[in-house]
Design a protein around this motif. Structure first.
Motif, PDB file in Angstrom:
ATOM      1  N   TRP A   1     -20.148 -24.352 -29.916  1.00  0.00           N
ATOM      2  CA  TRP A   1     -19.256 -24.879 -28.888  1.00  0.00           C
ATOM      3  C   TRP A   1     -20.071 -25.803 -27.996  1.00  0.00           C
ATOM      4  N   ALA A   2     -19.743 -27.092 -28.028  1.00  0.00           N
ATOM      5  CA  ALA A   2     -20.604 -28.082 -27.378  1.00  0.00           C
ATOM      6  C   ALA A   2     -19.811 -29.029 -26.501  1.00  0.00           C
ATOM      7  N   VAL A   3     -20.478 -29.517 -25.465  1.00  0.00           N
ATOM      8  CA  VAL A   3     -19.978 -30.633 -24.669  1.00  0.00           C
ATOM      9  C   VAL A   3     -21.008 -31.754 -24.792  1.00  0.00           C
ATOM     10  N   ALA A   4     -20.525 -32.958 -25.077  1.00  0.00           N
ATOM     11  CA  ALA A   4     -21.438 -34.068 -25.364  1.00  0.00           C
ATOM     12  C   ALA A   4     -20.888 -35.353 -24.769  1.00  0.00           C
ATOM     13  N   TRP A   5     -21.810 -36.259 -24.452  1.00  0.00           N
ATOM     14  CA  TRP A   5     -21.454 -37.573 -23.940  1.00  0.00           C
ATOM     15  C   TRP A   5     -21.927 -38.638 -24.921  1.00  0.00           C
ATOM     16  N   THR A   6     -21.181 -39.744 -24.982  1.00  0.00           N
ATOM     17  CA  THR A   6     -21.532 -40.819 -25.907  1.00  0.00           C
ATOM     18  C   THR A   6     -22.633 -41.708 -25.375  1.00  0.00           C
ATOM     19  N   GLY A   7     -22.817 -41.713 -24.048  1.00  0.00           N
ATOM     20  CA  GLY A   7     -23.755 -42.643 -23.434  1.00  0.00           C
ATOM     21  C   GLY A   7     -23.103 -43.948 -23.024  1.00  0.00           C
ATOM     22  N   ASN A   8     -21.799 -44.112 -23.331  1.00  0.00           N
ATOM     23  CA  ASN A   8     -21.094 -45.352 -22.989  1.00  0.00           C
ATOM     24  C   ASN A   8     -20.054 -45.188 -21.884  1.00  0.00           C
ATOM     25  N   ASN A   9     -19.685 -43.936 -21.545  1.00  0.00           N
ATOM     26  CA  ASN A   9     -18.721 -43.711 -20.469  1.00  0.00           C
ATOM     27  C   ASN A   9     -18.915 -42.301 -19.924  1.00  0.00           C
ATOM     28  N   THR A  10     -18.094 -41.955 -18.959  1.00  0.00           N
ATOM     29  CA  THR A  10     -18.252 -40.667 -18.276  1.00  0.00           C
ATOM     30  C   THR A  10     -17.463 -39.544 -18.929  1.00  0.00           C
ATOM     31  N   ASP A  11     -16.667 -39.862 -19.928  1.00  0.00           N
ATOM     32  CA  ASP A  11     -15.774 -38.861 -20.518  1.00  0.00           C
ATOM     33  C   ASP A  11     -16.517 -38.013 -21.550  1.00  0.00           C
ATOM     34  N   PRO A  12     -16.558 -36.695 -21.360  1.00  0.00           N
ATOM     35  CA  PRO A  12     -17.230 -35.845 -22.348  1.00  0.00           C
ATOM     36  C   PRO A  12     -16.335 -35.553 -23.540  1.00  0.00           C
ATOM     37  N   ALA A  13     -16.943 -35.304 -24.664  1.00  0.00           N
ATOM     38  CA  ALA A  13     -16.254 -34.810 -25.856  1.00  0.00           C
ATOM     39  C   ALA A  13     -16.585 -33.331 -26.012  1.00  0.00           C
ATOM     40  N   PHE A  14     -15.620 -32.561 -26.493  1.00  0.00           N
ATOM     41  CA  PHE A  14     -15.812 -31.137 -26.726  1.00  0.00           C
ATOM     42  C   PHE A  14     -15.772 -30.897 -28.238  1.00  0.00           C
ATOM     43  N   ASN A  15     -16.880 -30.391 -28.774  1.00  0.00           N
ATOM     44  CA  ASN A  15     -17.028 -30.197 -30.208  1.00  0.00           C
ATOM     45  C   ASN A  15     -17.092 -28.722 -30.558  1.00  0.00           C
ATOM     46  N   TYR A  16     -16.578 -28.366 -31.724  1.00  0.00           N
ATOM     47  CA  TYR A  16     -16.657 -26.983 -32.183  1.00  0.00           C
ATOM     48  C   TYR A  16     -16.905 -26.955 -33.681  1.00  0.00           C
ATOM     49  N   THR A  17     -17.474 -25.855 -34.162  1.00  0.00           N
ATOM     50  CA  THR A  17     -17.541 -25.550 -35.588  1.00  0.00           C
ATOM     51  C   THR A  17     -17.247 -24.063 -35.773  1.00  0.00           C
ATOM     52  N   VAL A  18     -16.594 -23.733 -36.875  1.00  0.00           N
ATOM     53  CA  VAL A  18     -16.364 -22.343 -37.271  1.00  0.00           C
ATOM     54  C   VAL A  18     -16.750 -22.234 -38.741  1.00  0.00           C
ATOM     55  N   ASN A  19     -17.792 -21.469 -39.018  1.00  0.00           N
ATOM     56  CA  ASN A  19     -18.387 -21.399 -40.351  1.00  0.00           C
ATOM     57  C   ASN A  19     -18.372 -19.958 -40.854  1.00  0.00           C
ATOM     58  N   ILE A  20     -17.778 -19.747 -42.029  1.00  0.00           N
ATOM     59  CA  ILE A  20     -17.816 -18.459 -42.712  1.00  0.00           C
ATOM     60  C   ILE A  20     -18.750 -18.597 -43.905  1.00  0.00           C
ATOM     61  N   SER A  21     -19.820 -17.807 -43.928  1.00  0.00           N
ATOM     62  CA  SER A  21     -20.797 -17.874 -45.014  1.00  0.00           C
ATOM     63  C   SER A  21     -20.756 -16.596 -45.848  1.00  0.00           C
ATOM     64  N   PHE A  22     -21.076 -16.743 -47.132  1.00  0.00           N
ATOM     65  CA  PHE A  22     -21.059 -15.594 -48.032  1.00  0.00           C
ATOM     66  C   PHE A  22     -21.995 -15.875 -49.208  1.00  0.00           C
ATOM     67  N   PRO A  23     -22.792 -14.886 -49.636  1.00  0.00           N
ATOM     68  CA  PRO A  23     -23.695 -15.081 -50.768  1.00  0.00           C
ATOM     69  C   PRO A  23     -22.943 -14.961 -52.088  1.00  0.00           C
ATOM     70  N   LEU A  24     -23.337 -15.784 -53.047  1.00  0.00           N
ATOM     71  CA  LEU A  24     -22.820 -15.660 -54.412  1.00  0.00           C
ATOM     72  C   LEU A  24     -23.778 -14.887 -55.304  1.00  0.00           C
TER      73      LEU A  24
END
Length: 272
Positions: A181-204
């Motif tokens: 869960w991340a908040v990030a800026w592009t460096g070009n404006n003041t508006d932040p982007a909110f990023n997420y990932t949801v990863n399910i891992s399993f061994p074969l």
């Protein structure tokens, strides 16, 4: 009204917060061991784990990605090739410093113009806040910033900081969950982007791992998300091969990628 550029004091504040995080982590004297019998890599997939490399461990994660996209109801298409390398080093058991760079080549069907060169260079730290055992969650925090010292085609106006909370947890003996869960800026404006990932891992198998993942971004009220999946093969405890594929369709644009890479580590100063 035009979006204002990010003022310098805001960037100085973000850099100050990054430095405070580093010094706070350095002040911690006792920590549980982070060095794992087998390599922990952020590859394949978009998610990163909450753990560090372990003290005096140097780790490299590198790979190539071929990406394509097309606009619905048009003939416009594009391709991109990216070579990404991430360098990690554990200065304490629970604290690592890290940097990444990417070389890119972009081309669209609408013109003969191409772009290419150094498209990314960042640096930061990761700290393991909580080392969970069994079914208990593990937590980490990562703070980094993208520099402006890249090729002109990919240059932002200012430093682009990001702060990310990392969660990892064993669901069953065969399933693991990682979220970012991340908040990030592009460096070009003041508006932040909110990023997420949801990863399910399993061994074969004992040496082959797999995952399925959803990830996305919310920026100025617009939500984009994509899916990917892939395999990893543990050649030995310190060397990992991987491959993955992904697809997304957002706002009339379809895009896909194929990716393959390697991760390896070296432990300095004797065995853990």
């Amino acid at each position: 009204m035009a979006i204002p550029t990010l003022p310098k004091p805001s960037h100085q504040l973000m850099v100050g917060l990054l430095l405070m995080l580093v010094f706070s982590c350095l002040s911690i004297q006792k920590a549980a061991a982070q060095y794992n019998p087998t390599i922990r890599s952020a590859r394949p997939g978009q998610s990163v784990g909450p753990f560090t490399t372990g003290k005096n461990v140097f780790q490299v994660q590198t790979g190539g990605t071929y990406n394509g996209y097309s606009l619905d109801n048009t003939d416009l298409t594009g391709t991109n090739y990216t070579y990404l390398a991430s360098l990690r080093y554990g200065i304490l058991e629970k604290l690592e410093i890290r940097s990444a760079f990417a070389l890119r080549h972009d081309k669209t069907s609408s013109s003969d113009m191409t772009a290419g060169g150094l498209g990314l260079w960042n640096a930061g730290v990761r700290y393991n806040l909580l080392d969970g055992h069994g079914d208990k969650p593990s937590l980490g925090i990562q703070a980094d910033a993208r520099f402006t010292a890249v090729d002109e085609d990919y240059k932002a106006a200012n430093l682009a900081p990001r702060i990310m909370l990392i969660h990892g947890q064993r669901l069953t003996d065969k399933l693991g969950l990682t979220t970012n869960w991340a908040v990030a800026w592009t460096g070009n404006n003041t508006d932040p982007a909110f990023n997420y990932t949801v990863n399910i891992s399993f061994p074969l198998s004992e040496k082959v791992g797999s995952f399925i993942e959803n990830y996305g971004t919310v920026f100025n009220g617009d939500f984009d998300n994509r899916w990917d999946t892939g395999l990893s093969y543990l050649v030995n405890n310190d060397f990992l091969l991987d491959m993955s594929v992904g697809y997304g369709k957002n706002d009339g644009v379809s895009d896909w990628f194929v990716d393959a890479g390697v991760s390896w580590r070296v432990k300095f100063g004797g065995k853990q």
